[in-house]
Design an enzyme around this catalytic site. Structure first.
Site, mmCIF file in Angstrom:
data_model
loop_
_atom_site.group_PDB
_atom_site.id
_atom_site.type_symbol
_atom_site.label_atom_id
_atom_site.label_comp_id
_atom_site.label_asym_id
_atom_site.label_seq_id
_atom_site.Cartn_x
_atom_site.Cartn_y
_atom_site.Cartn_z
ATOM 1 N N HIS A 63 -53.208 -19.428 59.299
ATOM 2 C CA HIS A 63 -53.946 -20.654 59.599
ATOM 3 C C HIS A 63 -54.060 -21.514 58.341
ATOM 4 C CE1 HIS A 63 -57.909 -22.709 60.929
ATOM 5 N NE2 HIS A 63 -56.910 -23.241 61.610
ATOM 6 N N HIS A 87 -55.689 -31.399 56.869
ATOM 7 C CA HIS A 87 -56.489 -31.195 58.079
ATOM 8 C C HIS A 87 -57.434 -32.348 58.382
ATOM 9 C CE1 HIS A 87 -59.901 -29.624 60.447
ATOM 10 N NE2 HIS A 87 -58.996 -28.856 61.045
#
Length: 324
Positions: free
Chosen positions: A85, A127
């Site tokens: 991740h 992100h």
């Protein structure tokens, strides 16, 4: 055709290197047609150049179909797959090349990463919609040019080395040496998210990576766009977590191949609901031995981890038990 026959030998190595082999076959198709047409005396009989090209085209089609199996292997419930991740973000600065490299070194099967446009429409791996949390700067990502984003520090690794925000192209260059690693490509919600998705898909296609990808978004409009326009595999989330979610039999769930479920929401009932809809259930982020065990006991076979080590250790343990 000798070149094509040599290429067939690569098939014995499974999926590894298929993108490279397929590119070579396509090149052979073009070269064979050009050469045999220019030098008909080399042909054993009229039309040999056509037969040669047809055989190469069949081989190219076969290889492409084999490549499609790369992402399809995630449906295999006899084993489980581990995704890093944002790389190995538990130990290294998230979404940086060092985080991705360390996740690869650890042995993950897939890398999950996030994409946004810079001010000058360069695909950046980051992100948040601002640089505040993950860099030493402040402001919206979309207000910075590539050069300005590259001037920021995206974090320091355990050795004290500072790292920058990578571009998608830099990420793709890193992955050239890892032909079997899959991608979970998250398009972040934004006003230009469809343009980001289109540019991302084109870049991944240019690198021959497209068939290794599943595309993720919390924006149901983007999931539908990628599914409807490109016919690619998509991952969404439980409806209450998504923007622009459309209920009903022809709604958002009908566009989803997989659903990402957080450990907090992971229940047998939710997994069964997605199973009834023909949607794969994946989870994020099982980062402890206990969480990995919980996910596996519920039948999850794709684990997206901040720290992939507990999941990797469990898989090694299971393989060792099978061998013994």
């Amino acid at each position: 055709m000798e070149g094509a026959l040599c290429l067939l030998n690569h098939l014995t190595f499974g999926l590894e290197g298929l993108a490279t082999v397929t590119r070579q076959v396509r090149l052979l198709i073009a070269l064979s047609a050009k050469r045999l047409t220019a030098h008909p005396a080399e042909s054993e009989q009229p039309g040999t150049e056509i037969n040669c090209c047809q055989e190469l085209q069949r081989l190219c089609y076969f290889l492409t179909e084999r490549m499609k199996q790369m992402i399809e292997q995630l449906k295999n419930t006899d084993t489980f797959f581990i995704a890093g991740h944002r790389g190995f973000m538990a130990k290294y600065p998230e979404n940086t090349l060092i985080a991705f490299q360390k996740a690869l070194d650890a042995g993950v099967d897939m890398l999950e990463f996030d994409l946004r446009f810079s001010k000058d429409s360069v695909l950046m791996v980051i992100h948040d919609d601002t640089v505040d949390r993950t860099t030493n700067g402040t402001g919206k990502v979309s207000d910075f040019t590539l050069s300005e984003l590259k001037s920021l520090s995206a974090g320091v690794d355990p050795d004290g080395q500072s790292h920058t925000i990578p571009t998608l192209e830099e990420f793709c260059e890193l992955l050239k040496s890892y032909p079997d690693v899959l991608f979970n490509v998250e398009i972040k919600p934004s006003p230009d998210a469809k343009r980001v998705a289109a540019a991302t898909i084109q870049t991944l296609k240019d690198y021959d990576y497209l068939l290794r990808c599943v595309f993720t978004s919390f924006d149901a409009d983007i999931v539908a766009y990628i599914h409807d326009v490109y016919g690619l595999r998509t991952q969404g989330f439980p409806g209450e977590q998504m923007f622009n979610f459309v209920p009903g039999p022809n709604g958002t769930y009908s566009k989803m191949w997989a659903a990402g479920i957080s450990m907090k929401l992971l229940t047998p009932d939710l997994i069964e609901e997605f199973k009834d809809l023909g949607i794969l259930s994946w989870c994020y982020c099982p980062d402890t031995k206990e969480q990995v065990s919980q996910a596996l006991e519920l039948g999850i076979n794709v684990l997206t981890c901040n720290n992939p080590l507990p999941a990797l250790e469990e898989r090694k343990k299971q393989k060792d038990e099978i061998k013994s």
